[in-house]
Design an enzyme around this catalytic site. Structure first.
Site, mmCIF file in Angstrom:
data_model
loop_
_atom_site.group_PDB
_atom_site.id
_atom_site.type_symbol
_atom_site.label_atom_id
_atom_site.label_comp_id
_atom_site.label_asym_id
_atom_site.label_seq_id
_atom_site.Cartn_x
_atom_site.Cartn_y
_atom_site.Cartn_z
ATOM 1 N N ASP A 10 0.855 -1.194 0.000
ATOM 2 C CA ASP A 10 0.000 0.000 0.000
ATOM 3 C C ASP A 10 0.888 1.240 0.000
ATOM 4 O O ASP A 10 1.662 1.445 0.933
ATOM 5 C CB ASP A 10 -0.865 -0.044 1.274
ATOM 6 C CG ASP A 10 -1.777 1.158 1.402
ATOM 7 O OD1 ASP A 10 -2.679 1.104 2.253
ATOM 8 O OD2 ASP A 10 -1.587 2.146 0.668
ATOM 9 N N GLY A 32 -9.263 3.762 -5.508
ATOM 10 C CA GLY A 32 -7.870 3.317 -5.667
ATOM 11 C C GLY A 32 -6.848 4.069 -4.832
ATOM 12 O O GLY A 32 -7.052 4.327 -3.644
ATOM 13 N N VAL A 33 -5.745 4.429 -5.472
ATOM 14 C CA VAL A 33 -4.669 5.155 -4.781
ATOM 15 C C VAL A 33 -5.211 6.471 -4.225
ATOM 16 O O VAL A 33 -4.964 6.841 -3.074
ATOM 17 C CB VAL A 33 -3.516 5.454 -5.769
ATOM 18 C CG1 VAL A 33 -2.497 6.380 -5.148
ATOM 19 C CG2 VAL A 33 -2.854 4.161 -6.220
ATOM 20 N N ASP A 34 -6.019 7.151 -5.047
ATOM 21 C CA ASP A 34 -6.564 8.468 -4.682
ATOM 22 C C ASP A 34 -7.369 8.355 -3.381
ATOM 23 O O ASP A 34 -7.190 9.119 -2.430
ATOM 24 C CB ASP A 34 -7.475 8.936 -5.823
ATOM 25 C CG ASP A 34 -7.647 10.443 -5.875
ATOM 26 O OD1 ASP A 34 -8.386 10.902 -6.758
ATOM 27 O OD2 ASP A 34 -7.053 11.150 -5.038
HETATM 28 N N1 APR Z 1 -1.200 1.463 -3.043
HETATM 29 C C1 APR Z 1 -0.546 1.180 -4.194
HETATM 30 N N2 APR Z 1 -1.168 0.887 -5.351
HETATM 31 C C2 APR Z 1 -2.520 0.887 -5.336
HETATM 32 C C3 APR Z 1 -3.287 1.178 -4.175
HETATM 33 C C4 APR Z 1 -2.558 1.478 -2.997
HETATM 34 N N3 APR Z 1 -3.187 1.769 -1.836
HETATM 35 N N4 APR Z 1 -4.615 1.106 -4.503
HETATM 36 C C5 APR Z 1 -4.672 0.769 -5.799
HETATM 37 N N5 APR Z 1 -3.427 0.618 -6.309
HETATM 38 C C6 APR Z 1 -3.016 0.264 -7.660
HETATM 39 C C7 APR Z 1 -4.055 -0.354 -8.547
HETATM 40 O O1 APR Z 1 -4.092 -1.755 -8.356
HETATM 41 C C8 APR Z 1 -3.514 0.004 -9.929
HETATM 42 O O2 APR Z 1 -2.540 -0.932 -10.346
HETATM 43 O O3 APR Z 1 -2.674 1.490 -8.299
HETATM 44 C C9 APR Z 1 -2.823 1.350 -9.723
HETATM 45 C C10 APR Z 1 -3.616 2.567 -10.233
HETATM 46 O O4 APR Z 1 -4.991 2.331 -9.999
HETATM 47 P P1 APR Z 1 -6.011 3.533 -9.632
HETATM 48 O O5 APR Z 1 -5.776 3.959 -8.246
HETATM 49 O O6 APR Z 1 -7.368 3.043 -10.018
HETATM 50 O O7 APR Z 1 -5.576 4.748 -10.569
HETATM 51 P P2 APR Z 1 -5.803 4.999 -12.127
HETATM 52 O O8 APR Z 1 -5.929 3.730 -12.881
HETATM 53 O O9 APR Z 1 -4.740 5.970 -12.494
HETATM 54 O O10 APR Z 1 -7.241 5.708 -12.173
HETATM 55 C C11 APR Z 1 -7.377 6.984 -11.620
HETATM 56 O O11 APR Z 1 -9.220 6.311 -10.314
HETATM 57 O O12 APR Z 1 -9.268 6.395 -8.043
HETATM 58 C C12 APR Z 1 -9.663 7.047 -9.179
HETATM 59 O O13 APR Z 1 -9.751 9.354 -8.561
HETATM 60 C C13 APR Z 1 -9.021 8.400 -9.299
HETATM 61 O O14 APR Z 1 -10.392 9.016 -11.156
HETATM 62 C C14 APR Z 1 -9.091 8.596 -10.790
HETATM 63 C C15 APR Z 1 -8.831 7.206 -11.330
#
Ligand code: APR
Length: 181
Positions: A10, A32-34
């Site tokens: 994470d 997700g990460v956000d």
């Molecule tokens: N730590 C590390 N990696 C993570 C985590 C975490 N806590 N949560 C998710 N991931 C991974 C996912 O498995 C993926 O491989 O991060 C990568 C990016 O996934 P997303 O977070 O969905 O980001 P993205 O594909 O760039 O989409 C962005 O998603 O969350 C929304 O607000 C955000 O609209 C934006 C979109």
């Protein structure tokens, strides 16, 4: 020369000068990460994101003079805020491109890494943690995203000493490890 390391887990538990958020152009959070960064980082991050939104070009006041609205942070760009309660000094928010099978948006994905490192340099950050931008909700194929990420960081002219890609699962980790071999 920037050293590149991989970690699995994470990203909100990573210690780095700057942690990069896979944001969207609204800068108002998401999944997700956000979602994880805002959840663990706390409200200070969102407060600064709102202030940044208001300062972005294209923002225009509603006729009623209400809160500014606008197109938000363009894809491929990056901005920094406090890291709030995270073990970092800054969060660098970047907006990845949504995968398209018909349009080559590789340049925009590369820009996320390049622009994030440019912002890191402006801040004086020496260590930066990146997620695999665009490979979740934005559906970018993992292997190709890993190739673009590693190639862009390797080619970047930056003062950042260490970049850590923090991958959430085995599939992502293996894709990035294959790029480093
Ligand atoms: N730590 C590390 N990696 C993570 C985590 C975490 N806590 N949560 C998710 N991931 C991974 C996912 O498995 C993926 O491989 O991060 C990568 C990016 O996934 P997303 O977070 O969905 O980001 P993205 O594909 O760039 O989409 C962005 O998603 O969350 C929304 O607000 C955000 O609209 C934006 C979109």
């Amino acid at each position: 020369m920037t050293s590149i390391t991989l970690a699995q887990g994470d990203i909100t538990r990573e210690s780095a000068d700057a942690i990069v958020n896979a944001a969207n152009s609204s800068l108002l959070g998401g999944g997700g990460v956000d979602g994880a960064i805002h959840r663990r980082g706390g409200p200070a991050i969102l407060a600064e994101c709102r202030a940044l939104r208001a300062s972005l070009p294209h923002s225009r006041l509603r006729s009623s003079g209400g809160t500014p609205i606008g197109k938000g942070l363009p894809t491929g760009r990056a901005v920094a805020t406090t890291a709030g309660d995270l073990d970092a000094r800054w969060v660098i928010h970047t907006v990845g491109p949504v995968w398209s099978a018909t349009e080559d948006r590789s340049g925009l994905l590369a820009s996320c890494y390049r622009e994030s490192l440019r912002v890191a340099d402006e801040l004086g950050a020496r260590t930066v943690a990146f997620p695999a931008i665009s490979t979740g909700v934005y559906r970018w194929p993992m292997r190709d995203a890993a190739r673009i990420a590693v190639e862009t960081v390797r080619a970047a002219q930056t003062g950042v000493e260490e970049v850590t890609f923090v991958l959430f699962d085995d599939r992502a980790y293996e894709a990035f490890a294959a790029q480093l071999r």
